[in-house]
Design a protein around this motif. Structure first.
Motif, short mmCIF file in Angstrom:
data_model
loop_
_atom_site.label_atom_id
_atom_site.label_comp_id
_atom_site.label_asym_id
_atom_site.label_seq_id
_atom_site.Cartn_x
_atom_site.Cartn_y
_atom_site.Cartn_z
N PHE A 1 1.10 16.15 2.75
CA PHE A 1 -0.03 15.61 1.79
C PHE A 1 -0.04 13.91 1.70
O PHE A 1 -0.92 13.22 1.45
CB PHE A 1 -0.17 16.32 0.71
N MET A 2 1.47 13.57 1.34
CA MET A 2 1.60 12.19 1.06
C MET A 2 1.40 11.32 2.31
O MET A 2 0.61 10.03 2.12
CB MET A 2 2.95 11.87 0.39
N SER A 3 1.67 11.64 3.39
CA SER A 3 1.37 10.96 4.68
C SER A 3 -0.32 10.80 4.77
O SER A 3 -0.85 9.82 5.28
CB SER A 3 1.88 11.64 5.84
N TYR A 4 -1.03 11.67 4.38
CA TYR A 4 -2.40 11.87 4.56
C TYR A 4 -2.93 10.73 3.58
O TYR A 4 -3.69 9.89 3.80
CB TYR A 4 -3.04 13.22 4.66
N GLN A 5 -2.72 10.85 2.41
CA GLN A 5 -3.02 10.06 1.23
C GLN A 5 -2.74 8.69 1.78
O GLN A 5 -3.61 7.85 1.58
CB GLN A 5 -2.53 10.51 -0.04
N THR A 6 -1.77 8.42 2.27
CA THR A 6 -1.22 6.89 2.14
C THR A 6 -2.05 6.41 3.75
O THR A 6 -2.29 5.35 3.71
CB THR A 6 0.18 6.97 2.73
N ALA A 7 -2.37 7.40 4.64
CA ALA A 7 -3.19 7.01 5.74
C ALA A 7 -4.56 6.58 5.16
O ALA A 7 -5.10 5.55 5.63
CB ALA A 7 -3.06 8.19 6.70
N ILE A 8 -5.04 7.31 4.31
CA ILE A 8 -6.38 6.97 3.60
C ILE A 8 -6.19 5.65 3.06
O ILE A 8 -7.32 4.76 3.27
CB ILE A 8 -6.74 8.03 2.77
N ASP A 9 -5.36 5.23 2.20
CA ASP A 9 -5.44 3.97 1.38
C ASP A 9 -5.06 2.94 2.72
O ASP A 9 -5.76 1.95 2.56
CB ASP A 9 -3.97 3.95 0.67
N LEU A 10 -4.33 3.01 3.48
CA LEU A 10 -4.23 2.08 4.75
C LEU A 10 -5.61 1.65 5.24
O LEU A 10 -6.12 0.67 5.49
CB LEU A 10 -3.23 2.29 5.61
N ASN A 11 -6.35 2.70 5.39
CA ASN A 11 -7.81 2.63 6.16
C ASN A 11 -8.80 1.96 5.03
O ASN A 11 -9.80 1.58 5.41
CB ASN A 11 -8.26 3.93 6.43
N ILE B 1 0.88 -1.23 -0.16
CA ILE B 1 0.01 -0.15 0.07
C ILE B 1 0.88 1.36 0.02
O ILE B 1 0.58 2.28 -0.74
CB ILE B 1 -1.06 0.06 1.21
N VAL B 2 1.91 1.49 0.97
CA VAL B 2 2.57 2.35 1.07
C VAL B 2 3.41 2.79 -0.30
O VAL B 2 3.64 3.90 -0.77
CB VAL B 2 3.52 2.27 2.23
N ALA B 3 4.08 1.61 -0.72
CA ALA B 3 4.68 1.67 -2.02
C ALA B 3 3.99 2.13 -3.16
O ALA B 3 4.52 3.10 -4.22
CB ALA B 3 5.53 0.35 -2.35
N PHE B 4 3.06 1.57 -3.23
CA PHE B 4 2.08 1.63 -4.53
C PHE B 4 1.55 3.28 -4.38
O PHE B 4 1.73 3.97 -5.51
CB PHE B 4 0.82 0.88 -4.75
N ARG B 5 1.34 3.86 -3.53
CA ARG B 5 0.83 5.37 -3.31
C ARG B 5 1.97 6.10 -3.59
O ARG B 5 1.92 7.13 -4.05
CB ARG B 5 0.17 5.59 -1.80
N THR B 6 3.08 5.80 -3.46
CA THR B 6 4.06 6.52 -3.54
C THR B 6 4.58 6.90 -5.25
O THR B 6 4.69 7.76 -5.57
CB THR B 6 5.74 5.92 -3.01
N PHE B 7 3.96 5.78 -5.86
CA PHE B 7 4.17 5.74 -7.39
C PHE B 7 2.78 6.15 -8.06
O PHE B 7 2.80 6.88 -8.91
CB PHE B 7 4.63 4.54 -7.89
N SER B 8 1.79 5.70 -7.30
CA SER B 8 0.41 5.77 -7.96
C SER B 8 0.30 5.53 -9.50
O SER B 8 -0.61 6.25 -10.05
CB SER B 8 0.06 7.20 -7.24
N ARG B 9 0.71 4.61 -9.95
CA ARG B 9 0.60 4.28 -11.30
C ARG B 9 0.41 2.69 -11.40
O ARG B 9 1.02 1.84 -11.20
CB ARG B 9 1.91 4.58 -12.20
N GLY B 10 -0.99 2.54 -11.78
CA GLY B 10 -1.41 0.94 -12.08
C GLY B 10 -0.45 0.48 -13.03
O GLY B 10 -0.25 -0.71 -13.14
N ASP B 11 0.07 1.03 -14.20
CA ASP B 11 0.76 0.30 -15.42
C ASP B 11 2.01 -0.01 -14.72
O ASP B 11 2.65 -0.92 -15.14
CB ASP B 11 0.87 1.43 -16.51
N VAL B 12 2.59 0.92 -13.92
CA VAL B 12 3.73 0.82 -13.46
C VAL B 12 3.81 -0.68 -12.51
O VAL B 12 4.52 -1.50 -12.54
CB VAL B 12 4.72 1.79 -12.53
N TRP B 13 2.80 -0.79 -11.73
CA TRP B 13 2.65 -1.94 -10.80
C TRP B 13 2.23 -3.34 -11.63
O TRP B 13 2.89 -4.37 -11.22
CB TRP B 13 1.50 -1.64 -9.56
N ASP B 14 1.67 -3.14 -12.77
CA ASP B 14 1.31 -4.11 -13.58
C ASP B 14 2.77 -4.71 -14.01
O ASP B 14 3.04 -6.17 -14.17
CB ASP B 14 0.44 -4.11 -14.62
N LYS B 15 3.52 -4.05 -14.65
CA LYS B 15 5.16 -4.29 -15.17
C LYS B 15 5.77 -4.90 -14.07
O LYS B 15 6.36 -5.89 -14.15
CB LYS B 15 5.36 -3.22 -15.62
#
Length: 334
Positions: A189-199, A81-95
């Motif tokens: 802002f990134m800390s907040y966005q990542t907290a939302i994702d964990l939640n 979760i933390v790593a994906f939000r850092t990049f926020s690109r599904g295409d990168v994650w799929d690769k």
């Protein structure tokens, strides 16, 4: 008549609620499979805006469906979760998943496989990061290269440190934010966005209204929407909008059914301030800020989304099977 503790900017305050209603109507029409055009608002027709609800945006949908509920073990899930939000690109994650043969986990972080996959992609010309967030890009962990410093941050969090344990033991949502924010490269802002994702996941379960943090775009939006905030913090302003959404939408005659019945939460109200700032660059250009234009034109995506939200929200989604719009349909938007 509503007595406002803040001073709305006449003609602009209303645009915040107009954005809420009209942008959600566009979303609802698209979910139902209706053909474009979905609005007669020329600003929405020509420019790209995020959804009213942050969880409905494409990368957040990837986060919820493919990561939060993708079957990873708990500690691996927190890392992903933390790593994906850092990049926020599904295409990168799929690769990355294709290169590793599975979703990245802590073993891949430990043995260097995850780093090697990122480096290989970067050297091939792949853009690793989304353009939606401004990230801290210093060499806080002593390495040359943005992604390499982020890899070291993940190691500090999950291999050398106990971020996972501290997150799941947190007593408040604000505490989750503080745990993330304690690391170099994790800005406000990134800390907040990542907290939302964990939640979103089953790792933690707090109300999204327990804590909020205004990002740079939201701060610009608040300055446009209100002529005077009367000393309120941006977070207090956001929560006022959450608490008074029903009466303000009713007062303005704006229909709004929420996200399959889910009302605005703090993350969404914060998001709408950011999008209202963008909307006003066209609607009220005389309200100057350090951003003067909307960078991205609207174009219908060729890949439709099958929406999925955290089961703990209890939403009933009525979405027919729909195909992507044809090129001819997409052209009718302009």
């Amino acid at each position: 008549m509503t007595k406002y503790p803040l001073v709305p900017r006449e003609g602009v305050y209303e645009k915040y609620w107009h954005f809420v209603g009209e942008r959600q109507r566009i979303f609802d029409k698209r979910v139902r499979g209706e053909a474009p055009p979905w609005t007669d608002d020329p600003i929405f027709t020509h420019y790209k805006f995020c959804n009213v609800f942050r969880s409905a945006d494409r990368e957040s949908q990837y986060m919820i469906r493919d990561i939060c509920y993708g079957g990873a073990q708990a500690k691996d899930l927190a890392f992903e979760i933390v790593a994906f939000r850092t990049f926020s690109r599904g295409d990168v994650w799929d690769k990355i998943k294709t290169m590793l043969g599975h979703a990245p986990n802590l073993n891949d972080l430990d043995d260097g496989s995850f780093e090697n996959a990122l480096t290989t992609l970067k050297e091939s010309g792949q853009k690793l990061y989304t353009g939606s967030f401004i990230l801290c890009a210093n060499e806080a962990y002593g390495r040359k290269g943005k992604h390499l410093n982020h890899v070291e941050m993940f190691r500090a969090m999950f291999l050398d440190g106990d971020l996972y344990e501290r997150v799941i033991e947190a007593d408040t949502f604000g505490e989750v934010y503080e745990k993330l924010h304690s690391y170099p490269l994790m800005g406000d802002f990134m800390s907040y966005q990542t907290a939302i994702d964990l939640n979103y996941s089953e790792l933690i379960d707090f109300s999204e209204n327990d804590f909020t943090k205004a990002g740079p775009g939201a701060l610009r939006g608040i300055d446009k929407v209100f002529a005077d905030s009367n000393g309120w913090t941006p977070e207090e302003v956001i929560m006022w909008m959450v608490d008074h959404q029903e009466e303000e939408l009713d007062r303005l005659g704006i229909e709004f059914g929420g996200l399959f019945g889910r009302p605005l939460h703090a993350i969404d109200a914060q998001n709408v301030f950011c999008e209202t700032d963008k909307y006003c660059r066209q609607a009220v250009p005389e309200l100057a800020s350090n951003r003067t234009r909307i960078k991205t034109k609207f174009a219908a995506k060729t890949q439709p989304i099958r929406y999925f939200f955290p089961p703990k929200w209890g939403l009933t989604i009525d979405q027919p099977e729909v195909s992507a719009p044809s090129a001819e349909e997409a052209l009718t938007l302009f």
